[in-house]
Design an enzyme around this catalytic site. Structure first.
Site, PDB file in Angstrom:
ATOM      1  N   LEU A   1       1.236 -23.025   4.345  1.00 55.15           N
ATOM      2  CA  LEU A   1       1.776 -22.528   3.087  1.00 55.15           C
ATOM      3  C   LEU A   1       2.878 -21.508   3.308  1.00 55.15           C
ATOM      4  CD1 LEU A   1      -1.544 -22.185   1.063  1.00 55.15           C
ATOM      5  CD2 LEU A   1       0.446 -23.507   0.322  1.00 55.15           C
TER       6      LEU A   1
ATOM      7  N   ASP B   1       4.855 -14.374  12.256  1.00 55.38           N
ATOM      8  CA  ASP B   1       3.678 -15.034  12.796  1.00 55.38           C
ATOM      9  C   ASP B   1       3.210 -14.230  14.011  1.00 55.38           C
ATOM     10  OD1 ASP B   1       2.373 -17.974  12.290  1.00 55.38           O
ATOM     11  OD2 ASP B   1       2.105 -17.356  14.381  1.00 55.38           O
TER      12      ASP B   1
ATOM     13  N   ASN C   1       1.420 -13.509   2.720  1.00 55.09           N
ATOM     14  CA  ASN C   1       0.661 -14.744   2.926  1.00 55.09           C
ATOM     15  C   ASN C   1      -0.265 -14.703   4.140  1.00 55.09           C
ATOM     16  OD1 ASN C   1       0.316 -17.819   2.543  1.00 55.09           O
ATOM     17  ND2 ASN C   1       1.045 -17.650   4.648  1.00 55.09           N
TER      18      ASN C   1
ATOM     19  N   TYR D   1     -13.560 -13.008   2.993  1.00 56.70           N
ATOM     20  CA  TYR D   1     -12.351 -13.624   2.438  1.00 56.70           C
ATOM     21  C   TYR D   1     -12.308 -13.511   0.914  1.00 56.70           C
ATOM     22  CZ  TYR D   1      -8.922 -17.359   1.551  1.00 56.70           C
ATOM     23  OH  TYR D   1      -7.849 -18.088   1.123  1.00 56.70           O
TER      24      TYR D   1
ATOM     25  N   LYS E   1      -9.502 -11.472  -1.224  1.00 61.30           N
ATOM     26  CA  LYS E   1      -8.616 -12.145  -2.171  1.00 61.30           C
ATOM     27  C   LYS E   1      -8.822 -11.647  -3.598  1.00 61.30           C
ATOM     28  CE  LYS E   1      -6.212 -14.784   0.549  1.00 61.30           C
ATOM     29  NZ  LYS E   1      -4.798 -14.412   0.813  1.00 61.30           N
TER      30      LYS E   1
ATOM     31  N   THR F   1      -4.267 -28.076   3.782  1.00 60.07           N
ATOM     32  CA  THR F   1      -3.943 -27.233   4.926  1.00 60.07           C
ATOM     33  C   THR F   1      -5.003 -27.443   6.004  1.00 60.07           C
ATOM     34  OG1 THR F   1      -5.246 -25.361   4.126  1.00 60.07           O
ATOM     35  CG2 THR F   1      -2.945 -25.491   3.395  1.00 60.07           C
TER      36      THR F   1
END
Length: 305
Positions: A20, A39, A92, A158, A162, A192
């Protein structure tokens, strides 16, 4: 040139070497923005930059794991050093350490919170400082997840991170409004490396990668598609067309775009002088407890064989 024109704008997209994040970086560059790709793997970051440049865009790589203030300063500093400014931040970057509550270690929890939640905070703070100094507004796009909206089995860390990201968007939209900095959370759903591990989705993703289109019941019914399907939302939110949109959680995937509601009271009851445990027990089933809310990401609805 596309009608959404980001020429002259500079963007940082964390975690944009693949998936993404790479789709977001490509979409921004395709609409004229200069992009800092991020990255933890140098080869992956450089390959992403090469792909953007080969498509006619402008990009540089900054290899650093997000989470710390130092990493955030490097990312924002790289945009300013290379492009002279910062206009867009997309947070992201993320990792997974899935385990049920009683098996999750401190390290499992801390690693995910550091990357997703603290990484969003440190990068957004550094970006807000720079954008306020420039005095020309800006755009923060925070990446959420359905797990943060509804919870998800095995994702304590997670889901919590989020959910916090969406709370950031609401709070920062108020704090940064006077500086003309919009802040929104996006809630993408796409094929993904993570979703292909879900057995129900796996055969469709495999077929898609072999060249077959995803069926309508996935693209429309489930709002499930490719990373590129989700990417359109990012340049839109970064554009002048979206200057009036802030503090929102916006879902996108496949052929579907949707606005998530903000939590609000849906039922209430009152007792003169306040409540006792007994009066709560008496009233609960026929008042506020009459229709409890569901939890978890709804199972996909597949057509009958």
């Amino acid at each position: 040139m596309p009608s959404i024109d980001l020429t002259g704008k500079a963007a940082v997209v964390t975690g944009s070497g693949r998936g993404l994040g790479l789709a977001y970086a490509h979409a921004l560059a395709a609409h004229g923005a200069s992009v800092v790709v991020n990255d933890v793997d140098e080869a992956v970051a450089e390959a992403a930059v090469k792909s953007i440049r080969e498509a006619g865009g402008t990009a540089v790589a900054e290899v650093v794991p997000v989470g710390t203030t130092e990493a955030a300063d490097r990312l924002i500093g790289r945009a300013v050093a290379e492009f002279g400014r910062l206009d867009v931040l997309v947070t992201n970057a993320g990792i997974l350490r899935d385990k049920v509550l009683w098996k999750m270690t401190d390290d499992d929890f801390d690693a995910v919170i550091t990357t997703h939640l603290k990484g969003t905070f440190t990068c957004a703070r550094a970006a807000a400082v720079r954008m306020r100094e420039q005095g020309e507004g800006g755009t923060l796009i925070l990446v959420g997840s359905p797990a943060g909206q509804r919870g998800n089995f095995g994702q304590t860390n997670y889901a919590a991170a989020k959910a916090g990201v969406v709370a950031f968007a609401r709070t920062w939209s108020m704090e940064l409004g006077r500086a003309d900095i919009t802040v929104n959370a996006i809630v993408p759903v796409a094929a993904t490396a993570m979703t292909e591990t879900i057995p129900a989705f796996a055969p469709y993703i495999e077929a898609m990668r072999a060249g077959a289109p995803l069926p309508d019941f996935l693209r429309k019914g489930e709002g499930f598609g490719t990373p590129e399907d989700c990417a359109a939302l990012v340049p839109f939110l970064a554009s002048e067309a979206a200057r009036g949109i802030t503090g929102q959680a916006i879902g996108i995937g496949g052929d579907k775009v949707a606005l998530w509601s903000h939590p609000q009271e849906i039922a209430a009851a009152f007792a003169d002088g306040g409540w006792t445990p007994d009066t709560l027990a008496d009233v609960w089933p026929t008042s506020v407890g009459a229709e409890l809310q569901s939890v978890g990401i709804p199972a996909p609805k597949f057509p009958e064989a």
